[in-house]
Design a protein around this motif. Structure first.
Motif, short mmCIF file in Angstrom:
data_model
loop_
_atom_site.label_atom_id
_atom_site.label_comp_id
_atom_site.label_asym_id
_atom_site.label_seq_id
_atom_site.Cartn_x
_atom_site.Cartn_y
_atom_site.Cartn_z
N THR A 1 27.03 -103.99 34.16
CA THR A 1 28.44 -104.40 34.64
C THR A 1 29.68 -103.43 34.89
O THR A 1 30.61 -102.96 35.84
CB THR A 1 28.80 -105.51 33.79
N GLU A 2 29.59 -102.63 33.79
CA GLU A 2 30.05 -101.48 33.69
C GLU A 2 30.66 -100.60 35.24
O GLU A 2 31.32 -99.71 35.36
CB GLU A 2 29.62 -100.14 31.94
N LYS A 3 29.41 -100.58 35.74
CA LYS A 3 29.37 -99.70 36.51
C LYS A 3 30.41 -99.80 38.43
O LYS A 3 30.97 -99.59 38.82
CB LYS A 3 27.54 -99.83 37.86
N SER B 1 27.11 -92.93 24.02
CA SER B 1 25.55 -93.22 24.74
C SER B 1 25.83 -92.78 26.42
O SER B 1 25.43 -94.07 26.64
CB SER B 1 26.74 -94.84 24.88
N GLY B 2 27.00 -92.42 27.09
CA GLY B 2 26.97 -91.92 28.13
C GLY B 2 27.44 -93.08 29.31
O GLY B 2 27.90 -92.75 30.38
N LEU B 3 28.43 -93.81 28.20
CA LEU B 3 28.95 -94.94 29.07
C LEU B 3 29.97 -94.19 29.68
O LEU B 3 30.45 -94.50 31.23
CB LEU B 3 29.92 -95.76 28.28
N TYR B 4 31.14 -92.42 29.04
CA TYR B 4 31.79 -92.02 29.49
C TYR B 4 31.59 -91.90 30.75
O TYR B 4 32.08 -91.96 31.81
CB TYR B 4 32.19 -90.85 28.45
N SER C 1 32.61 -91.26 36.79
CA SER C 1 31.37 -91.07 38.08
C SER C 1 32.10 -92.41 38.92
O SER C 1 32.16 -92.32 40.22
CB SER C 1 30.44 -90.86 37.86
N SER C 2 31.99 -93.25 38.51
CA SER C 2 32.77 -94.55 39.45
C SER C 2 34.13 -94.65 39.82
O SER C 2 33.53 -95.17 40.86
CB SER C 2 32.15 -96.29 38.61
N LEU C 3 34.94 -94.50 38.70
CA LEU C 3 36.40 -93.70 38.87
C LEU C 3 36.33 -93.08 40.65
O LEU C 3 36.86 -93.05 41.25
CB LEU C 3 36.84 -93.31 37.78
#
Ligand code: NZQ
Ligand code: ZN
Length: 387
Positions: free
Chosen positions: A18-20, A45-48, A53-55
């Protein structure tokens, strides 16, 4: 049951990947945002990268402010407020745990305020507006992802203070349990203690006729305990991580205090410990809560018997209700120890020398707690029990 108003406007987006959704959700709030995060776990973790990229994909322009420390500091909040003013930021994205979210809330409420944001934490005044906040949660614990509260530490005087305003409730919170696989075991344990404490603060009430919320509290506590055990066996157990993540939100989104008044003395006492010694809030609660319970148990043995029986499944000895009530406290303490938390000040390497100072600070604005009202001397006695 008391009269109540229940409203929680945080839109919860729960589940895998869902972070996408962050770009799409943020775009609904604003075009120019501050991306706020902690000390690097989201980069590791790669979340950043996913967030960035989504923003970009959704045309959201962002500035960054990382570096939030656990027990978030006022100085970074002030820096964030200046940055938001300079860059004409319209919303804040908090990616992290309670500390990042609380820091984001403080910034959000301070940007349009002419005075010093610390005024809110000293209850001198309340914000009239705040920038909207969006969240990606990475640790189930504080419940800040849908609470109205924020807790900040002022480095001057090591004062850790909370304040609540409905304006600070995040507009959305993204909860993907997979993001919590990377948590160190100790942080998972601290989170478990905090979410349990949020339920117990509400459970120990003097209000009668609140059966539904009693049972919701008991269900949340039991679910947390059983799934914490599963997570400690297998940190990548998705369903167990999911139960913990949802429990942390339920524990503190306001539902469990409908129709009743919570206590909150243990939280206030703990804030003095983590304010001075900079330990994790959940660890502080594992130390304070059992001591608080021992101190107040005789004020309502029946409620502690219910806790012992319904939460821990201890068998009732009708001829010795007091012992039975104490068994519930012991079960809680043993559980905290079993997941690696300290249950005494000594285990957290905290001496006795500042007990009086902590008791004074905790009661500076008057007696604390509702289950039992506590003044300075009583708080001191609780801290001595926690030695
Ligand atoms: O800073 P990073 O590098 O992100 O590391 C954090 C931090 O060191 C790490 N972490 C978080 N997610 C991770 C991770 N490490 C690996 N993988 C992940 N997925 O965990 C550490 C602790 O983070 P923090 O945000 O401090 O934890 P928590 O969520 O427990 O927040 C604690 C703060 O919330 C306040 C507490 O007082 C404390 O200051 N509270 C806020 C409340 C509220 N706003 O409603 C209510 C609570 O009662 C509580 O007082
Ligand atoms: Zn808490």
């Amino acid at each position: 049951m008391l009269n109540f108003v229940f409203q929680n406007e945080t839109r919860i987006i729960f589940g895998k990947e869902t972070e996408k959704e962050i770009g799409r959700e943020t775009k609904k709030l604003a075009k120019r945002v501050l991306l706020h995060y902690g000390q690097g776990s989201i980069k590791r973790s790669g979340l950043y990268d996913t967030v960035v990229s989504s923003l970009k994909e959704h045309g959201v322009v962002f500035s960054e402010l990382g570096g939030v420390m656990p027990n978030p500091r006022l100085s970074l909040v002030r820096e964030g407020i200046n940055l938001c003013r300079e860059r004409k930021i319209e919303a804040i994205l908090a990616v992290g745990g309670g500390s990042v979210i609380d820091s984001a809330k403080a910034i959000a409420s301070g940007v349009q305020y002419d005075g010093d944001v610390w005024d809110f934490y000293c209850t001198l005044t309340e914000p009239e507006n705040a920038l909207p906040i969006g969240v990606i949660l990475t640790i189930p614990a504080a419940g800040s992802e849908s609470s109205a509260g924020s807790v900040i530490t002022n480095e001057e005087g090591l004062l850790k203070r909370a304040f609540n305003s409905p304006l600070m409730r995040p507009k959305f919170a993204i909860l993907n349990p997979e993001l919590t696989y990377s948590l160190p075991a100790y942080q998972t344990a601290c989170g478990v203690a905090d979410m349990m404490a949020h339920v117990m603060e509400r459970y120990f009430t003097t209000v009668r006729g609140v059966e539904l919320t009693d049972r919701l509290c008991e269900a949340t506590l039991r679910t947390t305990v059983s799934n914490a055990k599963k997570v400690f066996k297998n940190p990548r157990d998705y369903n167990a991580r999911a139960e913990l993540m949802w429990a942390s939100t339920i524990a503190h989104n306001g539902l469990l205090n409908t129709g009743r008044i919570g206590d909150w003395a243990s939280h206030q006492i703990e804030h003095e410990i983590s304010g001075i010694y900079d330990i994790a809030h959940g660890a502080g609660l594992a130390i304070v809560f059992p001591a608080w319970m021992k101190y107040v148990v005789n004020n309502d043995v029946e409620r502690f018997v219910q806790f012992s029986s319904r939460v821990w499944g201890n068998e009732i000895d009708p001829f010795n209700m007091e012992d039975y009530a104490h068994q519930g406290i012991e079960s809680l303490k043993q559980f905290f120890s079993s997941i690696g938390l300290p249950t005494s000040l000594r285990e957290a390497e905290i001496g006795e020398d500042r007990i009086e100072e902590m008791a004074t600070k905790a009661t500076q604005q008057g007696r604390i707690g509702n289950f039992v009202k506590l003044g300075k001397n009583e708080v001191e006695e609780i801290l001595i029990l926690a030695k």
